[in-house]
Structure formats: C-alpha cells, structure tokens
Design a protein around this motif. Sequence first.
Motif, mmCIF file in Angstrom:
data_model
loop_
_atom_site.group_PDB
_atom_site.id
_atom_site.type_symbol
_atom_site.label_atom_id
_atom_site.label_comp_id
_atom_site.label_asym_id
_atom_site.label_seq_id
_atom_site.Cartn_x
_atom_site.Cartn_y
_atom_site.Cartn_z
ATOM 1 N N VAL A 11 0.821 -1.210 0.000
ATOM 2 C CA VAL A 11 0.000 0.000 0.000
ATOM 3 C C VAL A 11 0.861 1.269 0.000
ATOM 4 C CG1 VAL A 11 -2.024 -1.044 1.052
ATOM 5 C CG2 VAL A 11 -0.259 -0.091 2.523
ATOM 6 N N GLY A 12 2.048 1.197 0.605
ATOM 7 C CA GLY A 12 2.932 2.358 0.600
ATOM 8 C C GLY A 12 3.389 2.707 -0.802
ATOM 9 N N PRO B 71 -5.003 -5.804 12.163
ATOM 10 C CA PRO B 71 -4.692 -5.802 13.603
ATOM 11 C C PRO B 71 -3.205 -5.744 13.936
ATOM 12 C CG PRO B 71 -6.347 -7.474 13.096
ATOM 13 C CD PRO B 71 -5.836 -6.958 11.790
ATOM 14 N N VAL B 72 -2.328 -5.988 12.964
ATOM 15 C CA VAL B 72 -0.891 -5.896 13.238
ATOM 16 C C VAL B 72 -0.498 -4.455 13.580
ATOM 17 C CG1 VAL B 72 -0.083 -5.429 10.875
ATOM 18 C CG2 VAL B 72 1.350 -6.737 12.441
ATOM 19 N N GLU C 111 -4.038 3.747 16.754
ATOM 20 C CA GLU C 111 -3.786 5.091 16.226
ATOM 21 C C GLU C 111 -3.261 5.029 14.797
ATOM 22 O OE1 GLU C 111 -2.623 3.916 19.037
ATOM 23 O OE2 GLU C 111 -3.466 5.148 20.645
ATOM 24 N N ALA C 112 -2.423 4.020 14.518
ATOM 25 C CA ALA C 112 -1.870 3.862 13.172
ATOM 26 C C ALA C 112 -2.949 3.443 12.188
ATOM 27 C CB ALA C 112 -0.740 2.833 13.185
ATOM 28 N N ARG C 113 -3.843 2.549 12.614
ATOM 29 C CA ARG C 113 -4.946 2.122 11.744
ATOM 30 C C ARG C 113 -5.832 3.303 11.372
ATOM 31 N NH1 ARG C 113 -7.874 -2.284 15.006
ATOM 32 N NH2 ARG C 113 -6.252 -2.158 16.566
ATOM 33 N N ALA D 168 3.261 2.643 9.870
ATOM 34 C CA ALA D 168 2.195 1.703 9.536
ATOM 35 C C ALA D 168 2.476 1.013 8.209
ATOM 36 C CB ALA D 168 0.857 2.436 9.482
ATOM 37 N N LYS D 169 2.898 1.777 7.225
ATOM 38 C CA LYS D 169 3.223 1.183 5.918
ATOM 39 C C LYS D 169 4.385 0.206 6.046
ATOM 40 C CE LYS D 169 1.816 5.341 3.383
ATOM 41 N NZ LYS D 169 2.328 6.496 2.619
ATOM 42 N N ARG D 170 5.395 0.586 6.818
ATOM 43 C CA ARG D 170 6.550 -0.308 7.008
ATOM 44 C C ARG D 170 6.132 -1.584 7.731
ATOM 45 N NH1 ARG D 170 10.816 4.226 9.225
ATOM 46 N NH2 ARG D 170 11.358 5.165 7.209
ATOM 47 N N ALA D 171 5.263 -1.429 8.738
ATOM 48 C CA ALA D 171 4.813 -2.601 9.502
ATOM 49 C C ALA D 171 4.042 -3.567 8.620
ATOM 50 C CB ALA D 171 3.939 -2.154 10.680
ATOM 51 N N LEU D 172 3.202 -3.036 7.738
ATOM 52 C CA LEU D 172 2.450 -3.896 6.818
ATOM 53 C C LEU D 172 3.397 -4.636 5.879
ATOM 54 C CD1 LEU D 172 -0.559 -1.560 5.889
ATOM 55 C CD2 LEU D 172 -0.613 -3.570 7.373
#
Length: 400
Positions: A20-21, A112-113, A117-119, A153-157
């Motif tokens: 998505v990033g 949920p990962v 706040e990030a979601r 958030a993008k990095r975590a995904l």
Amino acid sequence: MFRIESARIIAGVARIVRDVGIAEEITQDALVAALEQWPASGVPDKPGAWLMTTAKRRAIDLVRRKETYARKLAEVGRTLEDVPPPEEEAGLADPESIDDDLLRLIFTACHPVLATEARIALTLRLMGGLTTQEIARAFLCPEPTVAQRIVRAKRALAKAAVPFEVPYGADREERLASVLEVIYLVFNEGYAATAGDDLVRPALCEDALRLARVLAGLMPKEPEVHGLAALLEFQASRIATRTGPDGEPVLLADQNRSQWNRLLIRRGVEALHRAGTGPYSLQAAIAGCHADAVRYEDTDWPTISALYGRLVLLIPSPVIELNRAVAVSMAEGPAAALPLVDALTAEPALRSYHLLPSVRGDLLERLGRPAEARAEYERAASLTRNAREQTLLRDRAARL
C-alpha cells in the motif's frame, strides 16, 4: 476529483504491487503527471480513468523492473498489451473488480498488526483522502507525529507481509471487527472530541459516515456493517443541534428536535432493517429509539434500558453499564439508578472517566442533594480535557 478517486486508484495499484505504501506513491506520481500534462493537452473526458490507467502502467513498469516479467504478469493476470490507452480504460473498467480492490484496501489499512492510532491515520489517509495536516488538525496531534504513524504503519504492513486480500473463514470476523472499530472511533472523536476547544468536529463525522456507507455497499450481507452504518446515520442526524450559537454543548433533553436531519434518520432506519443483533446493531437500535421520539418526554426509556442490558451481555463494559444506569434513571427514577452508578466507582477503567462523576452528580441533583452533586460536577470538570465540557460542568456546579 483526485480526492474522490484516490482510494480506488490506490486500491487498484496495490493489487498489482502488493504494497500500500508503494501504491500510494505511484498514485501520487499519476497526479503529478496529470498536473504536468493536462494544462497543455486539456482535461480528459474521463479524468479518473486517465489517472487509473497512468498509475497502473507505472505499477506494471515497476513490477517489470523488480521481478521476472513473465512470472509476475502471470500472477497479476494481465499483459502489458492488455492495458488500454487512457481513453479506452473507462469503458472497460469492471465495477466489481474496483469494489473488490477497495475492500482489500480497507482490510489492509485496518489490519490488527497495526496499533489503533496507526490504523486510524492510515485509513483516513488512504480511504478518506485526507492529508497528513488534516489528520493532525482533526486529532489535535503534531503533524510530524501523524506522519510518523503513517510511515511506520506502511513499514509494519510490508515487514509483516500482510497480504492484500479480503480475509475469509475464522480470520474474517476478527479483521472485520477491526475495520468497524476504526470507523467507529473516527466518528466518535468527531462527535464528542476528547480534547480541545470544540465539542464537535463535523468533518471527522462526515469522513467516518462516508467510510461506513462505502463498507455497507461493499459488504451488503454483513449485518453488523449495516448496524454500524445505521448507528452513525442516527448520531449524525443530530450533530447540528448538539452545540449552541457559541459552540456551547446542548444536552439531549434541550435539543431542538425539529432541526434533526430527517433524511439521515430515514437512512438510519433503512440500514437498521438490514442490521443484526450484534453490538453495533444494538447501539443503532438505541439511537433509533431517540430518533423516533418527537419530544424528549416521549423517549421509550424502558426499551433503551432493556437494549443496554442486552448490549452489556455481548460486550461487558463499565461504560455500557454507566449508560444503562442513565436509562434506568429515566425509566425508573434516580433512586433506582444511584446504586448502579455507585457500584461503578470502584472500576479502575472509570477512575479518570469524567462522565462517571457527571452522571452521579445529575442523579444526586435530581434526588435533592445539591452539595454532593456540586462536588461531583467539579470533579468531572477536572477530569475532562474538552474546554466546552469543562465550562458546562462548572456552570452546573456553580448553579448549585
């Protein structure tokens, strides 16, 4: 136009690049191309289709550079020759495919990962089309903080290799609950701001309501999706009457019900007919009871009290118990509700919740115990971070 189309374009590109990033960056590149080319060539007849095609071409070029061309094209299920020029794209777009892509995008942004706040930030960015500055202003956060949340958030995904797909089976219920929670939290922050000088932030409510409507259209067979949509329609119908001319709070009993938005109430009723018996559906039924009462005195408090009783069995919560106590006080009198509220004072979760002493103060005032009520109102005012609520509570204390 870009703000309206951006979520669909990001979703379509993300299906190709599976990130998505990167999809958002490519979508922004397509906007830059439009800003460069359209002043000279003119705005296309179907600008959304032009942007979608431009973005998809760049996505395929990226895939071609990064991985084996033939293998990746087989996964995507298309060839470069299959991508028509921008003028032809609009006539060949498959609405169902676009809807599927949007559904994948919202489930990915609300995975949920990610922290809550990030979601919220990522969903408003990708699905709502809000800028980082707008999100920061809405939640009274520093802009760099919101920007960091979105980047992380993008990095975590990407790090978790979250698949760009709609979940099925056992995973679906948990993931859908996460999506609904994000939309609900966004609306609530707009409906009753936790901090700042304004009680209501209508723009946030509008963003959440739009997301709820989109989700209801994408998932027509999910009762709780319609339950959430109904709840937000009912709540949004009275936003304009929740504050006075100077922004001061107006309590439910004092609101001018003739100014409630009847169109939104009708939409809420329609959505409620398709809702189920889950938590959002029950809350929608409660909001529907309020919307159905022409005068405050006509409110069906016994039904509301019973609905809260069912709700607390589904999702045990001291906040819901507090709401039920309010309904009991209206249905059976303050004397019946005070023991219920007193029992909640030992709840750790409500220790700094300003509405607990506020409700207790109201019950004590109605029972003719002004000194105790005043102390509760003052304590409630010290706990809230919203300036408008502080003023209201202090005024109630001063009146006693």
